[in-house]
Design an enzyme around this catalytic site. Structure first.
Site, short mmCIF file in Angstrom:
data_model
loop_
_atom_site.label_atom_id
_atom_site.label_comp_id
_atom_site.label_asym_id
_atom_site.label_seq_id
_atom_site.Cartn_x
_atom_site.Cartn_y
_atom_site.Cartn_z
N LYS A 218 0.17 -1.14 0.14
CA LYS A 218 -0.05 -0.21 -0.30
C LYS A 218 0.94 1.27 0.01
O LYS A 218 1.74 1.10 -0.97
CB LYS A 218 -1.28 0.10 1.16
CG LYS A 218 -1.59 -1.09 1.37
CD LYS A 218 -2.79 -1.69 1.92
CE LYS A 218 -3.44 -2.50 2.58
NZ LYS A 218 -5.10 -3.45 2.83
N HIS B 25 -9.00 -3.24 -6.19
CA HIS B 25 -8.54 -3.28 -4.86
C HIS B 25 -9.61 -2.61 -4.01
O HIS B 25 -9.80 -1.56 -4.05
CB HIS B 25 -6.81 -2.75 -4.50
CG HIS B 25 -6.74 -3.52 -2.81
ND1 HIS B 25 -7.58 -2.15 -1.59
CD2 HIS B 25 -6.08 -3.66 -2.24
CE1 HIS B 25 -6.87 -2.65 -0.92
NE2 HIS B 25 -6.27 -4.44 -0.62
N GLU C 250 -9.76 -0.01 -1.44
CA GLU C 250 -9.60 1.27 -0.78
C GLU C 250 -9.49 1.83 -2.04
O GLU C 250 -9.86 3.20 -2.00
CB GLU C 250 -7.88 0.90 -0.19
CG GLU C 250 -7.91 0.31 1.55
CD GLU C 250 -6.43 0.04 1.27
OE1 GLU C 250 -5.34 -0.09 0.71
OE2 GLU C 250 -6.77 -0.72 2.25
N GLU D 92 -11.27 -10.65 -0.64
CA GLU D 92 -10.99 -9.16 -0.35
C GLU D 92 -12.36 -8.52 0.72
O GLU D 92 -12.33 -6.80 0.41
CB GLU D 92 -9.96 -8.10 -0.22
CG GLU D 92 -9.11 -9.16 -0.24
CD GLU D 92 -7.54 -8.08 -0.23
OE1 GLU D 92 -6.31 -8.11 0.23
OE2 GLU D 92 -7.41 -6.67 -0.49
N GLY E 97 -7.34 -4.57 7.79
CA GLY E 97 -6.56 -4.00 8.20
C GLY E 97 -7.41 -3.53 9.57
O GLY E 97 -7.34 -2.55 10.44
N SER F 174 -6.79 -8.95 6.75
CA SER F 174 -6.16 -9.42 8.95
C SER F 174 -5.54 -10.92 8.50
O SER F 174 -6.11 -11.10 9.54
CB SER F 174 -7.11 -9.17 9.35
OG SER F 174 -7.86 -8.36 10.07
P1 13P Z 1 -4.43 -6.68 5.99
O1 13P Z 1 -3.32 -7.17 5.84
O2 13P Z 1 -3.75 -5.11 6.16
O3 13P Z 1 -5.74 -6.73 6.60
O4 13P Z 1 -4.47 -5.80 4.32
C1 13P Z 1 -5.18 -6.21 3.15
C2 13P Z 1 -4.92 -6.43 1.63
O5 13P Z 1 -6.19 -4.90 1.41
C3 13P Z 1 -4.69 -6.60 0.83
O6 13P Z 1 -4.71 -6.24 0.42
#
Ligand code: 13P
Length: 248
Positions: free
Chosen positions: A11, A92, A94, A162, A168, A207
């Site tokens: 990220k 993704h 995000e 995801e 996160g 996570s």
């Molecule tokens: P985390 O492992 O920090 O939860 O993030 C997952 C993620 O978004 C991977 O692309």
């Protein structure tokens, strides 16, 4: 049997000093030859990461759908490939959330990446409110339907499930829920691209840690993990790679 894949997603984290972590990650990858290990890094780190460890698959976290043009601040698939990326993440959550990207955007980006010879990790996953409303399955089916390129093939495309609410947060779905979602994803892929879907990898992300990786990867249709926070250091990421290793 599908080879397992463990992919880190840094990220917007890391800098030149952090690249030393890749040494330990590459060593862990070397000790797990049956696992495909890769790390998606911020665009500024693609070239130095690739130069540091040419044998480790380095990826971009996003690409633009166009090959070139007046798109200030964006990077094309050809650009990240030239920098040393062998794959890119698209869709993704995000980016879907923060940048308001749609499944159609992910579709266009996946096609652009493939045009330039990049592998693609296509992300899908529901929001907490969608799960609470009992819509998780339909949301993910629709995301796959709208974002999977027509010519998607196991050779270049990996799906990642995801759930947004698990990213996160330290929260993960139950193993039963992961099994259900991955089975639904597999069925949708199969409906769309036929039997190549059986060879396509479906990663779980959200996570994932050294503590839960083995349990999650033991679930049917889970072919590895897309790891955010726990991929930032070799100390946390190496045990996840080791958990994917099926043995000698
Ligand atoms: P985390 O492992 O920090 O939860 O993030 C997952 C993620 O978004 C991977 O692309």
């Amino acid at each position: 049997m599908r080879r397992r894949s463990i992919v880190g997603n840094w990220k917007m984290n890391g800098g030149l000093a952090t690249l030393a972590e890749l040494d330990g990650i590459a060593a862990a990858a070397g000790a797990a030859p049956d696992v495909d290990v890769a790390v998606a890094v911020p665009a500024t780190l693609i070239a130095p990461a690739h130069a540091r460890i040419p044998t480790l698959a380095i990826g971009a976290e996003d690409v633009h759908e166009a090959d070139h043009g007046a798109h200030t601040g964006c990077l094309s698939a050809a650009m990240v490939k030239e920098a040393g990326a062998s794959f890119t993440i698209v869709g993704h959550s995000e980016r879907r959330g923060d940048q308001h990207e749609t499944s159609h955007d992910a579709f266009m980006k996946a096609a652009a990446a493939h045009r330039h010879g990049l592998g693609v990790i296509l992300c899908v996953g529901e929001l907490q409110a969608e799960r609470d409303a009992g819509r998780a399955e339909r949301v993910v089916q629709a995301q796959i339907e709208k974002s999977l390129p027509d010519d998607a093939h196991a050779d270049w495309l990996t799906l990642a499930y995801e759930p947004r609410w698990a990213i996160g947060t330290g929260r993960t779905p139950t193993l039963d829920d992961i099994a259900t979602m991955h089975a639904i994803a597999r069925a949708k892929l199969r409906q769309m691209v036929g039997d190549t879907a059986l060879a396509m990898r479906i990663l779980y992300g959200g996570s994932v840690t050294a503590d839960n990786a083995a349990r999650i990867m033991a679930v049917d249709n889970v072919d590895g993990a897309l790891v955010g926070g726990a991929s930032l250091t070799a100390a946390k990421f190496a045990p996840i790679i080791a958990a994917a290793h099926r043995g000698a």
